[in-house]
Design an enzyme around this catalytic site. Sequence first.
Site, PDB file in Angstrom:
ATOM      1  N   LYS A 104       0.855  -1.185   0.000  1.00  0.00           N
ATOM      2  CA  LYS A 104       0.000   0.000   0.000  1.00  0.00           C
ATOM      3  C   LYS A 104       0.899   1.245   0.000  1.00  0.00           C
ATOM      4  CE  LYS A 104      -3.828   2.086   2.579  1.00  0.00           C
ATOM      5  NZ  LYS A 104      -4.641   2.022   3.818  1.00  0.00           N
ATOM      6  N   HIS A 106      -0.075   4.533   0.364  1.00  0.00           N
ATOM      7  CA  HIS A 106      -0.645   5.738   0.953  1.00  0.00           C
ATOM      8  C   HIS A 106      -1.261   5.410   2.311  1.00  0.00           C
ATOM      9  CE1 HIS A 106      -4.018   3.722  -0.985  1.00  0.00           C
ATOM     10  NE2 HIS A 106      -4.796   4.352  -0.113  1.00  0.00           N
TER      11      HIS A 106
END
Length: 228
Positions: A104, A106
């Site tokens: 991921k 963010h």
Amino acid sequence: MENYKKEFIDFMVECEVLKFGNFTLKSGRKSPFFMNAGAYVTGSHLARLGKYYAQGIHDNFGDDFDVLFGPAYKGIPLATACVIAYSELYGKEIKYTSDRKEAKDHGADKGGLLGYSIKDGDRVVIIEDVTTSGKSIEETYPKIKAQETKSGSIKIVGEIVSLNRMEKAPDTDKAALDVISEKYGFPARAIVSMKDVIDALYTNGDKKIITDEIKQQIDEYYALYGAK
């Protein structure tokens, strides 16, 4: 045999996770038994499963660890259920984490892990459903060690699986759990082994699940594929 192990064997059969008959494995082997951890599908299944794993971990590794790592995808519910059970049974809060198939990029939890972010000084137990070849650890081990800022600062205490199939790993006469222990330097253990299953359901059981015919098929299978 400890009582929880016998209960776990009955539980696997009850949930149709462990079946006996004629099966073709991904390896192409013809097997008289088959295990599918995907058959644990209800809340009560996971609650009981977590307790059996917690007991297996406690018996094999004690309480000297901080984090339970469940490799995606099947390891995610295993780790979650087990840390809940561990808190209930032994009063110790264990953190859980898993790898993401895609990191991921963010948010506050960005990165390659889901759940707790492993740090230097952590002691980790890996939890999986079953291993036949030992191949999955080749992906898991470097993901855990990649979290270190200093070599050796994260300790892998051990690995726990539900069933030791007691079969030869590829290119060796040794069982996959033994290969893992020798290669990576930490103990790899199971809640129960196929020997335990046979003892519970055949040798000391009513022979309704493992009949004389199936026992003969199991013996023939292990004569070909059993670990030395």
